[in-house]
Design a protein around this motif. Sequence first.
Motif, PDB file in Angstrom:
ATOM      1  N   VAL A   1      -8.610  25.103  19.742  1.00 39.42           N
ATOM      2  CA  VAL A   1      -9.157  24.448  20.704  1.00 39.42           C
ATOM      3  C   VAL A   1      -7.826  24.263  21.553  1.00 39.42           C
ATOM      4  CG1 VAL A   1     -10.067  22.428  21.400  1.00 39.42           C
ATOM      5  CG2 VAL A   1     -10.795  23.417  19.396  1.00 39.42           C
ATOM      6  N   ASP A   2      -7.883  24.667  22.898  1.00 37.04           N
ATOM      7  CA  ASP A   2      -6.824  24.213  23.830  1.00 37.04           C
ATOM      8  C   ASP A   2      -7.177  22.862  24.261  1.00 37.04           C
ATOM      9  OD1 ASP A   2      -5.260  23.959  26.037  1.00 37.04           O
ATOM     10  OD2 ASP A   2      -5.329  25.814  26.778  1.00 37.04           O
ATOM     11  N   THR A   3      -6.581  21.962  23.959  1.00 34.84           N
ATOM     12  CA  THR A   3      -6.894  20.382  24.328  1.00 34.84           C
ATOM     13  C   THR A   3      -6.795  20.287  25.728  1.00 34.84           C
ATOM     14  OG1 THR A   3      -4.613  19.682  23.601  1.00 34.84           O
ATOM     15  CG2 THR A   3      -6.565  19.525  21.921  1.00 34.84           C
ATOM     16  N   SER A   4      -5.682  20.845  26.445  1.00 33.08           N
ATOM     17  CA  SER A   4      -5.686  20.426  27.927  1.00 33.08           C
ATOM     18  C   SER A   4      -6.948  21.091  28.745  1.00 33.08           C
ATOM     19  CB  SER A   4      -4.103  21.284  28.489  1.00 33.08           C
ATOM     20  OG  SER A   4      -4.627  22.667  28.303  1.00 33.08           O
ATOM     21  N   GLU A   5      -7.685  21.859  28.283  1.00 37.48           N
ATOM     22  CA  GLU A   5      -8.821  22.567  29.090  1.00 37.48           C
ATOM     23  C   GLU A   5     -10.314  21.496  28.571  1.00 37.48           C
ATOM     24  OE1 GLU A   5      -8.653  24.800  31.221  1.00 37.48           O
ATOM     25  OE2 GLU A   5      -6.416  24.954  30.813  1.00 37.48           O
ATOM     26  N   LEU A   6     -10.084  20.491  27.741  1.00 35.88           N
ATOM     27  CA  LEU A   6     -11.341  19.879  27.423  1.00 35.88           C
ATOM     28  C   LEU A   6     -11.749  18.882  28.695  1.00 35.88           C
ATOM     29  CD1 LEU A   6     -10.331  18.673  23.635  1.00 35.88           C
ATOM     30  CD2 LEU A   6     -12.037  20.583  24.535  1.00 35.88           C
ATOM     31  N   PRO A   7     -13.169  18.871  28.543  1.00 34.57           N
ATOM     32  CA  PRO A   7     -13.610  17.741  29.629  1.00 34.57           C
ATOM     33  C   PRO A   7     -13.428  16.326  28.918  1.00 34.57           C
ATOM     34  CG  PRO A   7     -15.309  18.628  28.484  1.00 34.57           C
ATOM     35  CD  PRO A   7     -14.061  19.343  27.928  1.00 34.57           C
ATOM     36  N   ASP A   8     -13.664  15.157  29.860  1.00 41.02           N
ATOM     37  CA  ASP A   8     -13.709  13.956  29.467  1.00 41.02           C
ATOM     38  C   ASP A   8     -14.237  13.563  28.174  1.00 41.02           C
ATOM     39  OD1 ASP A   8     -12.050  13.450  31.734  1.00 41.02           O
ATOM     40  OD2 ASP A   8     -13.598  12.585  33.002  1.00 41.02           O
ATOM     41  N   PHE A   9     -15.384  14.193  27.926  1.00 38.30           N
ATOM     42  CA  PHE A   9     -16.144  13.998  26.620  1.00 38.30           C
ATOM     43  C   PHE A   9     -16.623  15.423  26.066  1.00 38.30           C
ATOM     44  CE2 PHE A   9     -16.511   9.858  28.738  1.00 38.30           C
ATOM     45  CZ  PHE A   9     -16.292   8.985  27.531  1.00 38.30           C
TER      46      PHE A   9
ATOM     47  N   LYS B   1      -5.277  14.337   9.023  1.00 35.52           N
ATOM     48  CA  LYS B   1      -5.616  13.542   7.814  1.00 35.52           C
ATOM     49  C   LYS B   1      -5.691  12.308   8.150  1.00 35.52           C
ATOM     50  CE  LYS B   1      -5.975  17.175   4.941  1.00 35.52           C
ATOM     51  NZ  LYS B   1      -6.965  17.828   4.722  1.00 35.52           N
ATOM     52  N   SER B   2      -5.698  11.975   9.613  1.00 35.42           N
ATOM     53  CA  SER B   2      -5.475  10.293   9.719  1.00 35.42           C
ATOM     54  C   SER B   2      -6.930  10.043  10.478  1.00 35.42           C
ATOM     55  CB  SER B   2      -4.485   9.927  10.730  1.00 35.42           C
ATOM     56  OG  SER B   2      -3.561   9.343  10.180  1.00 35.42           O
ATOM     57  N   SER B   3      -7.763   8.982  10.126  1.00 38.08           N
ATOM     58  CA  SER B   3      -8.846   8.655  11.033  1.00 38.08           C
ATOM     59  C   SER B   3      -8.467   8.082  12.333  1.00 38.08           C
ATOM     60  CB  SER B   3      -9.389   7.601  10.202  1.00 38.08           C
ATOM     61  OG  SER B   3     -10.948   7.559  10.222  1.00 38.08           O
ATOM     62  N   LYS B   4      -9.317   8.869  13.085  1.00 35.06           N
ATOM     63  CA  LYS B   4      -9.040   8.574  14.718  1.00 35.06           C
ATOM     64  C   LYS B   4     -10.297   8.067  15.436  1.00 35.06           C
ATOM     65  CE  LYS B   4      -4.882   9.875  14.853  1.00 35.06           C
ATOM     66  NZ  LYS B   4      -3.867   9.054  15.354  1.00 35.06           N
ATOM     67  N   TRP B   5     -11.575   8.510  15.089  1.00 35.79           N
ATOM     68  CA  TRP B   5     -12.651   7.971  15.709  1.00 35.79           C
ATOM     69  C   TRP B   5     -13.890   8.099  14.674  1.00 35.79           C
ATOM     70  CZ3 TRP B   5     -17.480  10.151  17.170  1.00 35.79           C
ATOM     71  CH2 TRP B   5     -18.207   9.793  18.314  1.00 35.79           C
TER      72      TRP B   5
ATOM     73  N   ILE C   1     -17.442  12.589  21.916  1.00 37.75           N
ATOM     74  CA  ILE C   1     -16.247  12.212  21.433  1.00 37.75           C
ATOM     75  C   ILE C   1     -15.151  12.229  22.971  1.00 37.75           C
ATOM     76  CG2 ILE C   1     -14.320  12.587  19.984  1.00 37.75           C
ATOM     77  CD1 ILE C   1     -16.553  14.424  18.390  1.00 37.75           C
ATOM     78  N   PRO C   2     -14.498  11.011  23.002  1.00 37.71           N
ATOM     79  CA  PRO C   2     -13.588  11.208  24.190  1.00 37.71           C
ATOM     80  C   PRO C   2     -12.308  12.259  24.122  1.00 37.71           C
ATOM     81  CG  PRO C   2     -13.965   8.805  23.286  1.00 37.71           C
ATOM     82  CD  PRO C   2     -14.660   9.897  22.362  1.00 37.71           C
ATOM     83  N   LYS C   3     -12.075  12.890  24.884  1.00 38.81           N
ATOM     84  CA  LYS C   3     -11.050  13.975  24.870  1.00 38.81           C
ATOM     85  C   LYS C   3      -9.824  13.423  24.321  1.00 38.81           C
ATOM     86  CE  LYS C   3      -8.156  16.438  28.227  1.00 38.81           C
ATOM     87  NZ  LYS C   3      -8.263  16.973  29.710  1.00 38.81           N
ATOM     88  N   GLU C   4      -9.421  12.128  24.934  1.00 41.86           N
ATOM     89  CA  GLU C   4      -8.027  11.683  24.210  1.00 41.86           C
ATOM     90  C   GLU C   4      -8.061  11.622  22.843  1.00 41.86           C
ATOM     91  OE1 GLU C   4     -10.592   8.187  25.763  1.00 41.86           O
ATOM     92  OE2 GLU C   4      -9.540   9.917  26.888  1.00 41.86           O
ATOM     93  N   ILE C   5      -8.970  11.633  22.144  1.00 35.89           N
ATOM     94  CA  ILE C   5      -8.847  11.767  20.682  1.00 35.89           C
ATOM     95  C   ILE C   5      -8.328  12.977  20.102  1.00 35.89           C
ATOM     96  CG2 ILE C   5     -10.487  11.965  18.729  1.00 35.89           C
ATOM     97  CD1 ILE C   5     -10.411   9.087  20.073  1.00 35.89           C
ATOM     98  N   PHE C   6      -8.472  14.111  20.964  1.00 40.36           N
ATOM     99  CA  PHE C   6      -8.224  15.433  20.343  1.00 40.36           C
ATOM    100  C   PHE C   6      -6.700  15.766  21.202  1.00 40.36           C
ATOM    101  CE2 PHE C   6     -12.796  15.588  20.156  1.00 40.36           C
ATOM    102  CZ  PHE C   6     -12.839  16.292  18.668  1.00 40.36           C
ATOM    103  N   SER C   7      -6.481  15.078  22.238  1.00 41.59           N
ATOM    104  CA  SER C   7      -5.463  15.560  23.355  1.00 41.59           C
ATOM    105  C   SER C   7      -4.050  14.677  22.854  1.00 41.59           C
ATOM    106  CB  SER C   7      -5.724  15.325  24.740  1.00 41.59           C
ATOM    107  OG  SER C   7      -6.201  14.171  25.006  1.00 41.59           O
ATOM    108  N   GLU C   8      -4.200  13.599  22.383  1.00 38.91           N
ATOM    109  CA  GLU C   8      -3.078  12.588  22.115  1.00 38.91           C
ATOM    110  C   GLU C   8      -2.292  13.140  20.781  1.00 38.91           C
ATOM    111  OE1 GLU C   8      -4.787   8.783  21.309  1.00 38.91           O
ATOM    112  OE2 GLU C   8      -5.006   8.173  23.273  1.00 38.91           O
ATOM    113  N   GLY C   9      -1.041  12.956  20.487  1.00 43.90           N
ATOM    114  CA  GLY C   9      -0.304  13.312  19.482  1.00 43.90           C
ATOM    115  C   GLY C   9       0.410  14.765  19.620  1.00 43.90           C
TER     116      GLY C   9
END
Length: 112
Positions: free
Chosen positions: A18-26, A51-55, A73-81
């Motif tokens: 998954v290219d996280t920069s291409e994801l919509p807001d949700f 392995k860390s709980s994020k959402w 699911i908010p995009k930032e869950i996948f794009s952070e880190g």
Amino acid sequence: MTTLPQLSAPTFEYESPVDTSELPDFVKAEVPKSVYIVPGDEIDFHVRIDKSSKWEKTAQVTSETKFPMVFSIPKEIFSEGNKPAEAELLYIRYQGGGGNDDHSSTLTLKLE
């Protein structure tokens, strides 16, 4: 006690990697219909990154619940880190009336 077959993994609207920069807001993830999920049950949907709980989101199953059950699911869950990373999506069904819980299979995605 009877052991139920494991619940199917959730589905995700994008394929791995998954290219996280291409994801919509949700982004959508779905819990598929199962004969083992009935009104009165509770569904806890989980997203773990490396392995860390994020959402986590909980939904009550009613007679009005439509399947597949959709979680946004908010995009930032996948794009952070740091990238690359690994995301795991799964859900837990808690049986109504205080019964047993069942874990779904895990959907694993590579994040870039």
